[in-house]
Motif scaffolding. Structure first.
Motif, PDB file in Angstrom:
ATOM      1  N   SER A  29      37.387 103.631  82.092  1.00 43.89           N
ATOM      2  CA  SER A  29      35.995 103.134  81.969  1.00 43.89           C
ATOM      3  C   SER A  29      35.463 103.238  80.610  1.00 43.89           C
ATOM      4  N   ASN A  30      34.671 102.033  80.341  1.00 44.42           N
ATOM      5  CA  ASN A  30      34.267 101.835  78.965  1.00 44.42           C
ATOM      6  C   ASN A  30      32.761 102.346  79.066  1.00 44.42           C
ATOM      7  N   MET A  31      32.310 103.057  78.060  1.00 48.34           N
ATOM      8  CA  MET A  31      30.976 103.339  77.787  1.00 48.34           C
ATOM      9  C   MET A  31      30.308 103.000  76.481  1.00 48.34           C
ATOM     10  N   GLU A  32      28.860 103.176  76.414  1.00 51.97           N
ATOM     11  CA  GLU A  32      28.402 102.961  75.091  1.00 51.97           C
ATOM     12  C   GLU A  32      28.590 102.170  74.240  1.00 51.97           C
ATOM     13  N   ILE A  33      28.828 100.869  74.746  1.00 52.54           N
ATOM     14  CA  ILE A  33      29.409  99.656  73.925  1.00 52.54           C
ATOM     15  C   ILE A  33      28.600  99.061  72.846  1.00 52.54           C
ATOM     16  N   GLU A  34      28.701  98.866  72.037  1.00 49.90           N
ATOM     17  CA  GLU A  34      27.997  98.060  71.009  1.00 49.90           C
ATOM     18  C   GLU A  34      28.837  96.931  70.663  1.00 49.90           C
ATOM     19  N   MET A  35      28.066  95.869  70.377  1.00 50.43           N
ATOM     20  CA  MET A  35      28.662  94.551  70.016  1.00 50.43           C
ATOM     21  C   MET A  35      29.055  94.384  68.725  1.00 50.43           C
ATOM     22  N   GLU A  36      29.623  95.167  67.874  1.00 43.18           N
ATOM     23  CA  GLU A  36      29.812  95.012  66.499  1.00 43.18           C
ATOM     24  C   GLU A  36      30.993  96.139  66.367  1.00 43.18           C
ATOM     25  N   ILE A  37      31.607  95.562  64.882  1.00 42.74           N
ATOM     26  CA  ILE A  37      32.626  96.662  64.613  1.00 42.74           C
ATOM     27  C   ILE A  37      32.079  97.567  63.646  1.00 42.74           C
ATOM     28  N   LYS A  38      31.745  98.800  63.944  1.00 43.80           N
ATOM     29  CA  LYS A  38      31.250  99.751  63.184  1.00 43.80           C
ATOM     30  C   LYS A  38      31.919 100.187  62.039  1.00 43.80           C
ATOM     31  N   ASP A  39      33.498 100.171  62.176  1.00 41.82           N
ATOM     32  CA  ASP A  39      34.278 100.702  60.971  1.00 41.82           C
ATOM     33  C   ASP A  39      35.497  99.921  61.016  1.00 41.82           C
ATOM     34  N   PRO A  40      35.363  98.755  60.203  1.00 41.70           N
ATOM     35  CA  PRO A  40      36.560  97.817  60.033  1.00 41.70           C
ATOM     36  C   PRO A  40      37.939  98.736  59.521  1.00 41.70           C
ATOM     37  N   ASP A  41      37.569  99.575  58.792  1.00 40.65           N
ATOM     38  CA  ASP A  41      38.984 100.318  58.181  1.00 40.65           C
ATOM     39  C   ASP A  41      39.792 100.793  59.354  1.00 40.65           C
ATOM     40  N   LEU A  42      38.974 101.235  60.673  1.00 44.57           N
ATOM     41  CA  LEU A  42      40.038 101.374  61.730  1.00 44.57           C
ATOM     42  C   LEU A  42      41.014 100.667  62.193  1.00 44.57           C
ATOM     43  N   LEU A  43      40.588  99.415  61.894  1.00 46.56           N
ATOM     44  CA  LEU A  43      41.677  98.284  62.423  1.00 46.56           C
ATOM     45  C   LEU A  43      42.776  98.017  61.217  1.00 46.56           C
ATOM     46  N   VAL A  44      42.712  98.570  60.155  1.00 43.33           N
ATOM     47  CA  VAL A  44      43.675  98.383  59.187  1.00 43.33           C
ATOM     48  C   VAL A  44      44.814  99.358  59.257  1.00 43.33           C
ATOM     49  N   VAL A  45      45.961  98.767  59.132  1.00 42.53           N
ATOM     50  CA  VAL A  45      47.173  99.856  59.080  1.00 42.53           C
ATOM     51  C   VAL A  45      47.023 100.890  58.130  1.00 42.53           C
ATOM     52  N   PRO A  46      47.060 102.067  58.806  1.00 43.46           N
ATOM     53  CA  PRO A  46      47.048 103.344  57.927  1.00 43.46           C
ATOM     54  C   PRO A  46      48.190 103.405  57.071  1.00 43.46           C
TER      55      PRO A  46
END
Ligand SMILES: *[C@@H]1O[C@H](CO)[C@@H](O)[C@H](O)[C@H]1NC(C)=O
Ligand SMILES: *[C@@H]1O[C@H](CO)[C@@H](O)[C@H](O)[C@H]1NC(C)=O
Ligand SMILES: *[C@@H]1O[C@H](CO)[C@@H](O)[C@H](O)[C@H]1NC(C)=O
Ligand SMILES: *[C@@H]1O[C@H](CO)[C@@H](O)[C@H](O)[C@H]1NC(C)=O
Length: 214
Positions: free
Chosen positions: A173-190
């Protein structure tokens, strides 16, 4: 064995369904939100935050073991669907595994080959603010013994995905969806994942987002 794995993967990617002309699968927008994975025994397997880039087809999901829920799985996954790569990150251990992704199905988007099932009104269709109109899509998963059903709003926000097979079933289940990427760093390879080779897949193993919970 290799042939069997290939067949499994092929079936995973090319489910044969006939799209209804009036209902083409929609694609979800960029999103940030919360996701829970619950088994049908009532156990919350994982609960945490996700970030999804619908253009670059990237997903990060970090389940939060410190939530006041008895979750059984701590996962931190970064998936690059176009490149076919799945990272399993262990920040406590400062370790990371880079794996080949075998199946692109995930709970935040409707697959192109999904079959339209129906439009349903959850709650009340006539009382303002008390109902939700959803499109439900279904399809086979991995092998012909497992299926998924995904429900999305009219604007294509993914509400839930039900995975069911003879041996395991769970509800995402998905909740509290916002239609934006709040932290783009999370999609960068650590850093801890950089420069890693792709791990060999052992026989019979299928790597996918959903397989993390099966
Ligand atoms: C989603 O976010 C990415 C990265 O910020 C951006 O390049 C892309 O245009 C966005 N896609 C949409 C549909 O807004
Ligand atoms: C997990 O939850 C705790 C308490 O709600 C919060 O402080 C922490 O930032 C969360 N961690 C992640 C990775 O979301
Ligand atoms: C948490 O889950 C474990 C395993 O499912 C169980 O043994 C334990 O009693 C649960 N604890 C609480 C507080 O529910
Ligand atoms: C750390 O990694 C080792 C080896 O990969 C593993 O056996 C161990 O369970 C990990 N520890 C934690 C806390 O995840």
């Amino acid at each position: 064995m290799f042939a069997a794995v290939t067949l499994l993967v092929l079936m995973c990617l090319t489910a044969t369904t006939h799209a209804d002309h009036h209902h083409q699968p929609c694609h979800s927008p960029n999103m940030t939100g919360m996701m829970s994975v619950m088994s049908l025994k009532g156990e919350v397997k994982a609960l945490g935050a996700f970030t999804y880039d619908s253009t670059a087809k990237k997903l990060r999901f970090r389940s939060n073991e410190s939530q006041p829920m008895n979750t059984s799985l701590g996962v931190d996954l970064l998936v690059f669907f176009d490149e076919g790569i799945l990272y399993e990150i262990d920040s406590k251990n400062q370790s990371c595994e880079k794996k080949k992704l075998h199946c692109t199905l995930h709970p935040l988007d409707v697959p192109d080959d999904a079959k339209f099932y129906s439009t349903v009104h959850s709650g009340s269709p006539s009382i303002e603010g008390e109902g939700l109109k959803l499109n439900v899509w279904t399809g086979p998963f991995s092998d012909l013994k497992a299926y998924y059903s995904i429900s999305v709003t009219m604007g294509c926000l993914p509400i839930s995905m039900f995975y069911f097979s003879e041996t395991t079933s769970f509800l995402i289940s998905n909740m509290e969806i916002e239609m934006e990427i709040k932290d783009p760093d999370l999609l960068v390879v650590p850093n801890i994942c950089q420069g890693l080779p792709v791990l060999e897949t052992s026989e019979g193993t299928v790597n996918s987002f959903l397989h993390e919970f099966i």
